[in-house]
Design a protein around this motif. Structure first.
Motif, PDB file in Angstrom:
ATOM      1  N   PRO A 174       5.412  36.359 -39.707  1.00 33.04           N
ATOM      2  CA  PRO A 174       3.969  36.209 -39.549  1.00 33.04           C
ATOM      3  C   PRO A 174       3.335  37.452 -38.935  1.00 33.04           C
ATOM      4  O   PRO A 174       3.981  38.220 -38.221  1.00 33.04           O
ATOM      5  CB  PRO A 174       3.837  35.005 -38.608  1.00 33.04           C
ATOM      6  CG  PRO A 174       5.104  34.234 -38.802  1.00 33.04           C
ATOM      7  CD  PRO A 174       6.156  35.270 -39.050  1.00 33.04           C
ATOM      8  N   HIS A 175       2.064  37.634 -39.199  1.00 34.81           N
ATOM      9  CA  HIS A 175       1.331  38.779 -38.651  1.00 34.81           C
ATOM     10  C   HIS A 175       1.364  38.704 -37.122  1.00 34.81           C
ATOM     11  O   HIS A 175       1.406  37.623 -36.535  1.00 34.81           O
ATOM     12  CB  HIS A 175      -0.114  38.768 -39.152  1.00 34.81           C
ATOM     13  CG  HIS A 175      -0.803  40.076 -38.991  1.00 34.81           C
ATOM     14  ND1 HIS A 175      -1.299  40.511 -37.771  1.00 34.81           N
ATOM     15  CD2 HIS A 175      -1.070  41.075 -39.881  1.00 34.81           C
ATOM     16  CE1 HIS A 175      -1.849  41.703 -37.921  1.00 34.81           C
ATOM     17  NE2 HIS A 175      -1.736  42.073 -39.208  1.00 34.81           N
ATOM     18  N   ILE A 176       1.348  39.853 -36.480  1.00 32.70           N
ATOM     19  CA  ILE A 176       1.417  39.908 -35.024  1.00 32.70           C
ATOM     20  C   ILE A 176       0.243  39.169 -34.375  1.00 32.70           C
ATOM     21  O   ILE A 176       0.371  38.600 -33.280  1.00 32.70           O
ATOM     22  CB  ILE A 176       1.472  41.387 -34.544  1.00 32.70           C
ATOM     23  CG1 ILE A 176       1.873  41.462 -33.066  1.00 32.70           C
ATOM     24  CG2 ILE A 176       0.176  42.100 -34.832  1.00 32.70           C
ATOM     25  CD1 ILE A 176       3.283  41.032 -32.791  1.00 32.70           C
ATOM     26  N   TYR A 177      -0.896  39.106 -35.046  1.00 34.98           N
ATOM     27  CA  TYR A 177      -2.031  38.356 -34.507  1.00 34.98           C
ATOM     28  C   TYR A 177      -1.736  36.859 -34.470  1.00 34.98           C
ATOM     29  O   TYR A 177      -2.218  36.138 -33.597  1.00 34.98           O
ATOM     30  CB  TYR A 177      -3.284  38.591 -35.363  1.00 34.98           C
ATOM     31  CG  TYR A 177      -3.945  39.938 -35.112  1.00 34.98           C
ATOM     32  CD1 TYR A 177      -4.260  40.348 -33.825  1.00 34.98           C
ATOM     33  CD2 TYR A 177      -4.257  40.774 -36.178  1.00 34.98           C
ATOM     34  CE1 TYR A 177      -4.860  41.567 -33.598  1.00 34.98           C
ATOM     35  CE2 TYR A 177      -4.864  42.003 -35.961  1.00 34.98           C
ATOM     36  CZ  TYR A 177      -5.159  42.398 -34.664  1.00 34.98           C
ATOM     37  OH  TYR A 177      -5.768  43.614 -34.442  1.00 34.98           O
ATOM     38  N   ASP A 178      -0.915  36.389 -35.433  1.00 33.40           N
ATOM     39  CA  ASP A 178      -0.623  34.960 -35.530  1.00 33.40           C
ATOM     40  C   ASP A 178       0.540  34.538 -34.636  1.00 33.40           C
ATOM     41  O   ASP A 178       0.560  33.410 -34.135  1.00 33.40           O
ATOM     42  CB  ASP A 178      -0.304  34.587 -36.983  1.00 33.40           C
ATOM     43  CG  ASP A 178      -1.458  34.885 -37.924  1.00 33.40           C
ATOM     44  OD1 ASP A 178      -2.612  34.693 -37.491  1.00 33.40           O
ATOM     45  OD2 ASP A 178      -1.190  35.316 -39.070  1.00 33.40           O
ATOM     46  N   ASP A 179       1.495  35.407 -34.451  1.00 34.57           N
ATOM     47  CA  ASP A 179       2.732  35.022 -33.766  1.00 34.57           C
ATOM     48  C   ASP A 179       2.891  35.662 -32.393  1.00 34.57           C
ATOM     49  O   ASP A 179       3.623  35.149 -31.550  1.00 34.57           O
ATOM     50  CB  ASP A 179       3.923  35.407 -34.651  1.00 34.57           C
ATOM     51  CG  ASP A 179       5.040  34.385 -34.604  1.00 34.57           C
ATOM     52  OD1 ASP A 179       4.786  33.253 -34.152  1.00 34.57           O
ATOM     53  OD2 ASP A 179       6.163  34.719 -35.024  1.00 34.57           O
ATOM     54  N   GLY A 180       2.262  36.795 -32.173  1.00 37.60           N
ATOM     55  CA  GLY A 180       2.420  37.507 -30.915  1.00 37.60           C
ATOM     56  C   GLY A 180       3.805  38.130 -30.789  1.00 37.60           C
ATOM     57  O   GLY A 180       4.713  37.872 -31.583  1.00 37.60           O
ATOM     58  N   PRO A 281       5.805  51.580 -37.676  1.00 39.03           N
ATOM     59  CA  PRO A 281       6.805  50.886 -36.845  1.00 39.03           C
ATOM     60  C   PRO A 281       6.126  50.081 -35.741  1.00 39.03           C
ATOM     61  O   PRO A 281       5.140  50.522 -35.143  1.00 39.03           O
ATOM     62  CB  PRO A 281       7.655  52.013 -36.277  1.00 39.03           C
ATOM     63  CG  PRO A 281       6.806  53.242 -36.382  1.00 39.03           C
ATOM     64  CD  PRO A 281       5.921  53.055 -37.558  1.00 39.03           C
ATOM     65  N   TRP A 282       6.651  48.908 -35.487  1.00 38.36           N
ATOM     66  CA  TRP A 282       6.106  48.047 -34.437  1.00 38.36           C
ATOM     67  C   TRP A 282       6.488  48.600 -33.073  1.00 38.36           C
ATOM     68  O   TRP A 282       7.642  48.991 -32.854  1.00 38.36           O
ATOM     69  CB  TRP A 282       6.640  46.628 -34.617  1.00 38.36           C
ATOM     70  CG  TRP A 282       6.129  45.636 -33.600  1.00 38.36           C
ATOM     71  CD1 TRP A 282       4.859  45.502 -33.163  1.00 38.36           C
ATOM     72  CD2 TRP A 282       6.909  44.660 -32.895  1.00 38.36           C
ATOM     73  NE1 TRP A 282       4.754  44.490 -32.233  1.00 38.36           N
ATOM     74  CE2 TRP A 282       6.014  43.953 -32.052  1.00 38.36           C
ATOM     75  CE3 TRP A 282       8.237  44.292 -32.897  1.00 38.36           C
ATOM     76  CZ2 TRP A 282       6.427  42.919 -31.212  1.00 38.36           C
ATOM     77  CZ3 TRP A 282       8.655  43.263 -32.084  1.00 38.36           C
ATOM     78  CH2 TRP A 282       7.754  42.580 -31.239  1.00 38.36           C
ATOM     79  N   ASP A 283       5.560  48.595 -32.135  1.00 36.93           N
ATOM     80  CA  ASP A 283       5.816  49.132 -30.796  1.00 36.93           C
ATOM     81  C   ASP A 283       6.376  48.085 -29.836  1.00 36.93           C
ATOM     82  O   ASP A 283       6.602  48.366 -28.657  1.00 36.93           O
ATOM     83  CB  ASP A 283       4.550  49.745 -30.207  1.00 36.93           C
ATOM     84  CG  ASP A 283       3.405  48.730 -30.063  1.00 36.93           C
ATOM     85  OD1 ASP A 283       3.638  47.531 -30.301  1.00 36.93           O
ATOM     86  OD2 ASP A 283       2.286  49.159 -29.710  1.00 36.93           O
ATOM     87  N   GLY A 284       6.612  46.862 -30.331  1.00 39.45           N
ATOM     88  CA  GLY A 284       7.185  45.815 -29.505  1.00 39.45           C
ATOM     89  C   GLY A 284       6.167  45.073 -28.644  1.00 39.45           C
ATOM     90  O   GLY A 284       6.550  44.222 -27.834  1.00 39.45           O
ATOM     91  N   LYS A 285       4.910  45.385 -28.821  1.00 41.56           N
ATOM     92  CA  LYS A 285       3.874  44.779 -27.976  1.00 41.56           C
ATOM     93  C   LYS A 285       3.005  43.813 -28.780  1.00 41.56           C
ATOM     94  O   LYS A 285       3.013  43.811 -30.017  1.00 41.56           O
ATOM     95  CB  LYS A 285       2.987  45.869 -27.368  1.00 41.56           C
ATOM     96  CG  LYS A 285       3.742  46.880 -26.512  1.00 41.56           C
ATOM     97  CD  LYS A 285       2.793  47.960 -26.025  1.00 41.56           C
ATOM     98  CE  LYS A 285       3.531  49.023 -25.200  1.00 41.56           C
ATOM     99  NZ  LYS A 285       2.601  50.090 -24.743  1.00 41.56           N
ATOM    100  N   ASP A 286       2.241  43.017 -28.049  1.00 36.24           N
ATOM    101  CA  ASP A 286       1.217  42.198 -28.698  1.00 36.24           C
ATOM    102  C   ASP A 286       0.152  43.118 -29.286  1.00 36.24           C
ATOM    103  O   ASP A 286      -0.058  44.250 -28.817  1.00 36.24           O
ATOM    104  CB  ASP A 286       0.552  41.255 -27.677  1.00 36.24           C
ATOM    105  CG  ASP A 286       1.439  40.058 -27.336  1.00 36.24           C
ATOM    106  OD1 ASP A 286       1.993  39.454 -28.272  1.00 36.24           O
ATOM    107  OD2 ASP A 286       1.570  39.747 -26.132  1.00 36.24           O
TER     108      ASP A 286
END
Length: 295
Positions: A174-180, A281-286
């Protein structure tokens, strides 16, 4: 005992003053055996300077060799009495020694003995060095090995390189906005647990994840419109992929892979349009909240 006796013969085959022989007391050598008082078999005797002696020691190769060395004074094949048995390089050393005085020979013996001891010490040190180098070599090789982990799908080239020669499991999260960050890390951990369990069974499978929506065209081509998380298994070498239709947990994904390996999962040709787009790349943050637009 015959095997040890044969080995004894080979050990002294080139010794000019030692002969290892045997007599068939039940055949042609019967009279000779009777003449020398042989009453049981095998009987061992040594002969030196015209005198015969009984041997009552051990019958193993080590014991037999010690008896020969003690009683028969074996000479090396190359000696003053048998120069014709010498190799050219050995004959040179022998004749140089023959010309020396006793004092010179004694000094030369000490010199060579010291050289032998020094060489043995060097051999021990070289063995230690070789062992240390071997350990270093293993570490150097280990430094070039890729530690298998669940990786983010960032572009098409890396995807195909990561999955070359094997099946890959790709999770569309899921998108980071939806799942955190918390929800995403939980799902990545599920993939990591599946990967570790597969390693115990020696399964060579690559594991990747991507954010749902980041690969819109590929998701459409693979028929993943049912939502996220979604999971596929893909093998570029075979040109086939399969879709996981169950829930997203360790047991269900493991069962999906097991079914896949047994031919129980429907497969389809990989669409030509199923190519990964470049992703950040994802930075591991919300995710930061979206900026509000001024009206």
């Amino acid at each position: 005992m015959q095997a040890d006796w044969d080995q004894l013969g080979k050990a002294f085959a080139d010794t000019p003053n030692v002969v290892i022989g045997q007599v068939d007391c039940a055949g042609n050598g019967q009279s000779s055996c009777g003449e020398h008082g042989v009453q049981g078999y095998p009987t061992l005797k040594t002969w030196k300077d015209g005198r015969m002696s009984d041997y009552n020691g051990g019958r193993d190769l080590g014991s037999l060799k010690r008896e020969v060395e003690k009683k028969l004074d074996p000479r090396p094949a190359c000696s003053l009495e048998s120069k014709d048995a010498c190799r050219p390089e050995d004959l040179k050393i022998l004749e140089e020694s023959e010309k020396m005085s006793k004092a010179e020979r004694a000094a030369k013996i000490k010199e060579v003995q010291k050289e032998i001891e020094d060489s043995k010490k060097q051999a021990v040190e070289l063995e230690k060095k070789a062992k240390k180098l071997a350990e270093s070599l293993d570490l150097i090789k280990a430094g070039g090995q890729t530690v298998e982990k669940v990786e983010q799908l960032l572009n098409d080239e890396d995807w195909r390189a990561h999955c070359e020669g094997r099946t890959c499991l790709v999770a569309f999260l899921p998108h980071i906005y939806d799942d955190g960050a918390k929800g995403r890390n939980e799902k990545i951990k599920i993939l990591d647990d599946v990967m570790k369990a597969g390693k115990k069974d020696s399964k060579n499978i690559g594991y990747l994840w991507t954010q749902g929506g980041d690969q819109f065209e590929m998701e459409e081509a693979l028929g993943l419109q049912f939502g996220f998380p979604a999971v596929i298994a893909i093998n570029f070498g075979k040109g086939r992929f399969g879709v996981h239709r169950g829930i997203f947990d360790k047991e269900a994904i493991t069962q999906f892979l097991t079914s896949l390996s047994r031919g129980g999962t429907p497969l389809a040709p990989i669409p030509a349009s199923a190519k990964a787009s470049k992703a950040d790349p994802w930075d591991g943050k919300d995710a930061a909240p979206p900026a509000e637009e001024d009206l």
